[in-house]
Scaffold this motif. Structure first.
Motif, PDB file in Angstrom:
ATOM      1  N   ARG A 154       0.838  -1.209   0.000  1.00 45.45           N
ATOM      2  CA  ARG A 154       0.000   0.000   0.000  1.00 45.45           C
ATOM      3  C   ARG A 154       0.868   1.253   0.000  1.00 45.45           C
ATOM      4  O   ARG A 154       0.465   2.287  -0.517  1.00 45.45           O
ATOM      5  CB  ARG A 154      -0.937   0.013   1.205  1.00 45.45           C
ATOM      6  CG  ARG A 154      -2.139  -0.893   1.003  1.00 45.45           C
ATOM      7  CD  ARG A 154      -3.060  -0.832   2.166  1.00 45.45           C
ATOM      8  NE  ARG A 154      -2.792  -2.035   2.942  1.00 45.45           N
ATOM      9  CZ  ARG A 154      -3.188  -2.236   4.175  1.00 45.45           C
ATOM     10  NH1 ARG A 154      -3.858  -1.333   4.820  1.00 45.45           N
ATOM     11  NH2 ARG A 154      -2.911  -3.362   4.784  1.00 45.45           N
ATOM     12  N   ASP A 155       2.077   1.155   0.560  1.00 48.80           N
ATOM     13  CA  ASP A 155       3.009   2.292   0.594  1.00 48.80           C
ATOM     14  C   ASP A 155       3.841   2.389  -0.680  1.00 48.80           C
ATOM     15  O   ASP A 155       4.753   3.213  -0.752  1.00 48.80           O
ATOM     16  CB  ASP A 155       3.936   2.179   1.811  1.00 48.80           C
ATOM     17  CG  ASP A 155       3.168   2.326   3.118  1.00 48.80           C
ATOM     18  OD1 ASP A 155       2.047   2.886   3.094  1.00 48.80           O
ATOM     19  OD2 ASP A 155       3.685   1.868   4.163  1.00 48.80           O
ATOM     20  N   GLY A 156       3.589   1.517  -1.673  1.00 41.84           N
ATOM     21  CA  GLY A 156       4.287   1.609  -2.952  1.00 41.84           C
ATOM     22  C   GLY A 156       5.322   0.533  -3.199  1.00 41.84           C
ATOM     23  O   GLY A 156       5.970   0.533  -4.234  1.00 41.84           O
ATOM     24  N   GLY A 157       5.490  -0.395  -2.279  1.00 39.28           N
ATOM     25  CA  GLY A 157       6.467  -1.472  -2.454  1.00 39.28           C
ATOM     26  C   GLY A 157       5.904  -2.625  -3.265  1.00 39.28           C
ATOM     27  O   GLY A 157       4.751  -2.606  -3.699  1.00 39.28           O
ATOM     28  N   LYS A 158       6.741  -3.640  -3.462  1.00 42.19           N
ATOM     29  CA  LYS A 158       6.340  -4.821  -4.231  1.00 42.19           C
ATOM     30  C   LYS A 158       6.619  -6.056  -3.386  1.00 42.19           C
ATOM     31  O   LYS A 158       7.711  -6.211  -2.856  1.00 42.19           O
ATOM     32  CB  LYS A 158       7.121  -4.879  -5.541  1.00 42.19           C
ATOM     33  CG  LYS A 158       6.719  -6.024  -6.430  1.00 42.19           C
ATOM     34  CD  LYS A 158       7.495  -6.007  -7.729  1.00 42.19           C
ATOM     35  CE  LYS A 158       7.084  -7.193  -8.566  1.00 42.19           C
ATOM     36  NZ  LYS A 158       7.870  -7.310  -9.778  1.00 42.19           N
ATOM     37  N   ILE A 159       5.614  -6.940  -3.294  1.00 42.22           N
ATOM     38  CA  ILE A 159       5.796  -8.160  -2.496  1.00 42.22           C
ATOM     39  C   ILE A 159       6.530  -9.211  -3.333  1.00 42.22           C
ATOM     40  O   ILE A 159       6.297  -9.340  -4.532  1.00 42.22           O
ATOM     41  CB  ILE A 159       4.456  -8.693  -1.955  1.00 42.22           C
ATOM     42  CG1 ILE A 159       4.713  -9.704  -0.843  1.00 42.22           C
ATOM     43  CG2 ILE A 159       3.617  -9.314  -3.051  1.00 42.22           C
ATOM     44  CD1 ILE A 159       3.665  -9.730   0.198  1.00 42.22           C
ATOM     45  N   ASN A 160       7.435  -9.923  -2.680  1.00 41.87           N
ATOM     46  CA  ASN A 160       8.266 -10.921  -3.345  1.00 41.87           C
ATOM     47  C   ASN A 160       8.129 -12.241  -2.587  1.00 41.87           C
ATOM     48  O   ASN A 160       8.489 -12.317  -1.416  1.00 41.87           O
ATOM     49  CB  ASN A 160       9.727 -10.445  -3.355  1.00 41.87           C
ATOM     50  CG  ASN A 160      10.643 -11.472  -3.977  1.00 41.87           C
ATOM     51  OD1 ASN A 160      10.258 -12.165  -4.904  1.00 41.87           O
ATOM     52  ND2 ASN A 160      11.854 -11.567  -3.465  1.00 41.87           N
ATOM     53  N   LEU A 161       7.598 -13.270  -3.265  1.00 41.81           N
ATOM     54  CA  LEU A 161       7.493 -14.605  -2.677  1.00 41.81           C
ATOM     55  C   LEU A 161       8.777 -15.359  -2.989  1.00 41.81           C
ATOM     56  O   LEU A 161       9.053 -15.674  -4.139  1.00 41.81           O
ATOM     57  CB  LEU A 161       6.275 -15.339  -3.238  1.00 41.81           C
ATOM     58  CG  LEU A 161       6.029 -16.756  -2.727  1.00 41.81           C
ATOM     59  CD1 LEU A 161       5.757 -16.748  -1.225  1.00 41.81           C
ATOM     60  CD2 LEU A 161       4.862 -17.395  -3.461  1.00 41.81           C
ATOM     61  N   ALA A 162       9.594 -15.614  -1.962  1.00 37.04           N
ATOM     62  CA  ALA A 162      10.907 -16.222  -2.166  1.00 37.04           C
ATOM     63  C   ALA A 162      10.846 -17.753  -2.195  1.00 37.04           C
ATOM     64  O   ALA A 162      11.645 -18.399  -2.858  1.00 37.04           O
ATOM     65  CB  ALA A 162      11.870 -15.772  -1.076  1.00 37.04           C
ATOM     66  N   VAL A 163       9.901 -18.343  -1.476  1.00 40.73           N
ATOM     67  CA  VAL A 163       9.792 -19.801  -1.381  1.00 40.73           C
ATOM     68  C   VAL A 163       8.374 -20.199  -1.754  1.00 40.73           C
ATOM     69  O   VAL A 163       7.417 -19.713  -1.171  1.00 40.73           O
ATOM     70  CB  VAL A 163      10.103 -20.276   0.064  1.00 40.73           C
ATOM     71  CG1 VAL A 163       9.953 -21.775   0.180  1.00 40.73           C
ATOM     72  CG2 VAL A 163      11.481 -19.849   0.481  1.00 40.73           C
ATOM     73  N   ARG A 164       8.237 -21.083  -2.724  1.00 37.45           N
ATOM     74  CA  ARG A 164       6.904 -21.507  -3.157  1.00 37.45           C
ATOM     75  C   ARG A 164       6.345 -22.653  -2.312  1.00 37.45           C
ATOM     76  O   ARG A 164       5.136 -22.835  -2.226  1.00 37.45           O
ATOM     77  CB  ARG A 164       6.927 -21.932  -4.618  1.00 37.45           C
ATOM     78  CG  ARG A 164       7.226 -20.794  -5.550  1.00 37.45           C
ATOM     79  CD  ARG A 164       6.931 -21.175  -6.981  1.00 37.45           C
ATOM     80  NE  ARG A 164       7.265 -20.130  -7.910  1.00 37.45           N
ATOM     81  CZ  ARG A 164       6.531 -19.064  -8.148  1.00 37.45           C
ATOM     82  NH1 ARG A 164       5.423 -18.896  -7.489  1.00 37.45           N
ATOM     83  NH2 ARG A 164       6.904 -18.160  -9.008  1.00 37.45           N
ATOM     84  N   LYS A 165       7.240 -23.470  -1.712  1.00 32.74           N
ATOM     85  CA  LYS A 165       6.799 -24.594  -0.883  1.00 32.74           C
ATOM     86  C   LYS A 165       7.606 -24.641   0.402  1.00 32.74           C
ATOM     87  O   LYS A 165       8.789 -24.308   0.413  1.00 32.74           O
ATOM     88  CB  LYS A 165       6.979 -25.925  -1.628  1.00 32.74           C
ATOM     89  CG  LYS A 165       5.980 -26.168  -2.725  1.00 32.74           C
ATOM     90  CD  LYS A 165       6.133 -27.567  -3.294  1.00 32.74           C
ATOM     91  CE  LYS A 165       5.062 -27.855  -4.323  1.00 32.74           C
ATOM     92  NZ  LYS A 165       5.127 -29.227  -4.828  1.00 32.74           N
ATOM     93  N   LEU A 166       6.963 -25.079   1.486  1.00 35.65           N
ATOM     94  CA  LEU A 166       7.633 -25.319   2.756  1.00 35.65           C
ATOM     95  C   LEU A 166       7.498 -26.796   3.104  1.00 35.65           C
ATOM     96  O   LEU A 166       6.433 -27.386   2.916  1.00 35.65           O
ATOM     97  CB  LEU A 166       7.004 -24.475   3.869  1.00 35.65           C
ATOM     98  CG  LEU A 166       7.187 -22.971   3.796  1.00 35.65           C
ATOM     99  CD1 LEU A 166       6.451 -22.296   4.939  1.00 35.65           C
ATOM    100  CD2 LEU A 166       8.645 -22.600   3.822  1.00 35.65           C
ATOM    101  N   ASN A 167       8.579 -27.378   3.624  1.00 35.87           N
ATOM    102  CA  ASN A 167       8.540 -28.778   4.036  1.00 35.87           C
ATOM    103  C   ASN A 167       7.948 -28.868   5.439  1.00 35.87           C
ATOM    104  O   ASN A 167       8.409 -28.198   6.358  1.00 35.87           O
ATOM    105  CB  ASN A 167       9.942 -29.385   4.021  1.00 35.87           C
ATOM    106  CG  ASN A 167      10.464 -29.547   2.614  1.00 35.87           C
ATOM    107  OD1 ASN A 167       9.710 -29.717   1.673  1.00 35.87           O
ATOM    108  ND2 ASN A 167      11.768 -29.493   2.466  1.00 35.87           N
ATOM    109  N   VAL A 168       6.908 -29.700   5.576  1.00 30.33           N
ATOM    110  CA  VAL A 168       6.257 -29.893   6.867  1.00 30.33           C
ATOM    111  C   VAL A 168       6.252 -31.377   7.210  1.00 30.33           C
ATOM    112  O   VAL A 168       6.368 -32.236   6.342  1.00 30.33           O
ATOM    113  CB  VAL A 168       4.809 -29.343   6.866  1.00 30.33           C
ATOM    114  CG1 VAL A 168       4.796 -27.849   6.623  1.00 30.33           C
ATOM    115  CG2 VAL A 168       3.944 -30.053   5.855  1.00 30.33           C
TER     116      VAL A 168
END
Length: 194
Positions: free
Chosen positions: A116-130
């Motif tokens: 909302r403040d003008g930044g860009k979200i970056n998803l670094a990991v698509r999966k997590l091991n559980v």
């Protein structure tokens, strides 16, 4: 977790030569590891495996091998290095009480404050091991990013899910909000005004 059925047949001959012949017939050689002491070798039609392999979802696969039923998850896939053709799959048999380790897709929920403040979200990991019994494992891991500020990140160590043990290293960054040119210029324009 979603469940899907796949039929196959046991294979007597194993090795490179036998596997090549199977692939020429449109079959994929597979192994099932798990409750029994030895691995079970079988083959499945490549067309039947498409809906299991080429999807972002994680499935519990009900294997019907010559009339025997087994519940399993895909553990390892092998692809041809040039053609990307599916060469081999290893399945791991699951039971209701024995915990398994599996990669589950991450889904970000909400609009981050940093965006909302003008930044860009970056998803670094698509999966997590559980790690958990397969009946307790969800289809996706929902992460709320509403309060994530500009320049901040969420690490695996900050996450908790009921009934799941996260096996991925706690220092791994899951997502972050990075500053963009627009957010930097807006911050620079606000600074002299103050």
């Amino acid at each position: 977790m979603k469940q899907i059925s796949v039929s196959g047949q046991k294979r007597e001959a194993t090795g490179k030569k036998a596997s090549k012949l199977l692939r020429k017939e449109g079959l994929v050689p597979c192994n099932l590891y798990g409750v029994a002491d030895e691995a079970m070798s079988f083959a499945v039609a490549a067309t039947d495996l498409r809906k299991v392999v080429y999807t972002p979802h994680v499935y519990v696969v009900e294997l019907n091998i010559d009339g025997q039923h087994h519940l399993a998850v895909m553990k390892e896939l092998q692809f041809h290095p040039v053609t990307d053709a599916l060469l081999h799959i290893d399945f791991l048999e699951v039971t209701e009480d024995k915990p398994i380790v599996i990669g589950i897709p991450v889904q970000l929920n909400g609009l981050a404050q940093g965006v909302r403040d003008g930044g860009k979200i970056n998803l670094a990991v698509r999966k997590l091991n559980v790690k958990a019994p397969y009946k307790q494992i969800p289809e996706v891991l929902n992460i709320d990013v509403t309060n994530l500020q500009l320049g901040k990140s969420i690490k695996v160590g900050q996450l908790q899910f009921e009934g799941l043990e996260i096996v991925t290293s706690p220092e791994v960054v899951v997502c972050s909000v990075k500053a963009t040119r627009a957010s930097r210029s807006a911050a620079a324009a606000d600074a002299p005004a103050e």
